[in-house]
Design a protein around this motif. Structure first.
Motif, short mmCIF file in Angstrom:
data_model
loop_
_atom_site.label_atom_id
_atom_site.label_comp_id
_atom_site.label_asym_id
_atom_site.label_seq_id
_atom_site.Cartn_x
_atom_site.Cartn_y
_atom_site.Cartn_z
N THR A 18 0.85 -1.17 0.00
CA THR A 18 0.00 0.00 0.00
C THR A 18 0.90 1.23 0.00
O THR A 18 1.80 1.34 0.83
N THR A 19 0.65 2.13 -0.93
CA THR A 19 1.45 3.35 -1.00
C THR A 19 0.56 4.57 -0.78
O THR A 19 -0.61 4.56 -1.15
N TYR A 20 1.13 5.59 -0.19
CA TYR A 20 0.43 6.84 0.04
C TYR A 20 1.45 7.94 0.20
O TYR A 20 2.62 7.68 0.48
N LYS A 21 1.02 9.17 0.01
CA LYS A 21 1.91 10.31 0.14
C LYS A 21 2.12 10.63 1.61
O LYS A 21 1.17 10.65 2.39
N ILE A 22 3.33 10.87 1.99
CA ILE A 22 3.66 11.14 3.38
C ILE A 22 3.00 12.43 3.87
O ILE A 22 2.62 12.54 5.03
N ASN A 23 2.81 13.40 2.98
CA ASN A 23 2.15 14.64 3.38
C ASN A 23 0.70 14.41 3.78
O ASN A 23 0.15 15.15 4.59
N ASP A 24 0.06 13.40 3.17
CA ASP A 24 -1.33 13.10 3.50
C ASP A 24 -1.46 12.47 4.88
O ASP A 24 -2.53 12.47 5.48
N THR A 25 -0.39 11.90 5.39
CA THR A 25 -0.45 11.20 6.66
C THR A 25 0.21 11.96 7.80
O THR A 25 0.09 11.55 8.94
N ALA A 26 0.89 13.03 7.49
CA ALA A 26 1.58 13.79 8.53
C ALA A 26 0.58 14.31 9.56
O ALA A 26 -0.45 14.88 9.21
N GLY A 27 0.86 14.06 10.80
CA GLY A 27 0.02 14.58 11.87
C GLY A 27 -1.06 13.62 12.34
O GLY A 27 -1.79 13.95 13.27
N ILE A 28 -1.18 12.46 11.75
CA ILE A 28 -2.17 11.49 12.24
C ILE A 28 -1.66 10.96 13.58
O ILE A 28 -0.57 10.43 13.67
N PRO A 80 -13.86 8.27 15.99
CA PRO A 80 -12.71 9.18 16.11
C PRO A 80 -11.69 9.02 14.97
O PRO A 80 -11.10 10.00 14.51
N ALA A 81 -11.50 7.79 14.49
CA ALA A 81 -10.57 7.56 13.38
C ALA A 81 -11.08 8.25 12.12
O ALA A 81 -10.31 8.89 11.40
N ILE A 82 -12.37 8.13 11.87
CA ILE A 82 -12.96 8.78 10.70
C ILE A 82 -12.86 10.30 10.83
O ILE A 82 -12.51 11.00 9.87
N THR A 83 -13.13 10.82 12.01
CA THR A 83 -13.03 12.27 12.24
C THR A 83 -11.62 12.77 11.97
O THR A 83 -11.43 13.81 11.34
N GLU A 84 -10.63 12.02 12.41
CA GLU A 84 -9.24 12.42 12.19
C GLU A 84 -8.88 12.39 10.71
O GLU A 84 -8.19 13.28 10.20
N LEU A 85 -9.36 11.39 9.98
CA LEU A 85 -9.08 11.32 8.54
C LEU A 85 -9.83 12.40 7.77
O LEU A 85 -9.33 12.90 6.77
N GLU A 86 -11.02 12.76 8.23
CA GLU A 86 -11.78 13.82 7.56
C GLU A 86 -11.08 15.17 7.68
O GLU A 86 -11.26 16.04 6.83
N LYS A 87 -10.26 15.36 8.71
CA LYS A 87 -9.46 16.59 8.84
C LYS A 87 -8.42 16.68 7.73
O LYS A 87 -7.89 17.74 7.47
N ARG A 88 -8.11 15.55 7.11
CA ARG A 88 -7.15 15.50 6.00
C ARG A 88 -7.86 15.34 4.66
O ARG A 88 -7.34 14.75 3.73
N ASN A 89 -9.08 15.85 4.58
CA ASN A 89 -9.88 15.91 3.36
C ASN A 89 -10.39 14.56 2.85
O ASN A 89 -10.77 14.45 1.70
#
Length: 113
Positions: A18-28, A80-89
């Protein structure tokens, strides 16, 4: 120098992770939000997807302690996990399905940034 026996594995290695951009995950901050994000990405190569999974399986996949009941899993972990991901659009919706009086399945519908 790599042998011809190992080359097919090295060439196909990028398709097995699984790959993703590090900027999308920063701060989780939540490990559950991180794991949920990884599973949503792995379930769909597109920007959006839908998946139904049993509560028992999602508890195993997110490594939720067995002491959590179904309601506790949804209220204390999933929401809470969904809420945190929604902060990242991310746009994530979920619906629960019952068998009798017990919640047995959860359906995620998502769109990633």
């Amino acid at each position: 120098c790599f042998t011809t026996k190992i080359m097919p594995y090295l060439c196909a290695i990028e398709n097995r992770f699984t790959t993703y951009k590090i900027n999308d995950t920063a701060g989780i901050k939540s490990i559950y939000a991180w794991r949920l994000m990884e599973f949503l990405i792995s379930w769909s190569a597109k920007k959006e997807g839908q998946r139904t999974i049993t509560i028992k399986n999602i508890q195993e996949m997110l490594e939720i302690p067995t002491s959590y009941e179904t309601g506790g899993t949804i209220a204390r972990i999933i929401k809470p996990a969904i809420t945190e991901l929604e902060k990242r659009n991310w746009r994530i919706k979920y619906e629960t399905e019952k068998t009798g009086r017990k919640i047995t399945h959860i359906t995620f519908v998502w769109r990633k940034p």
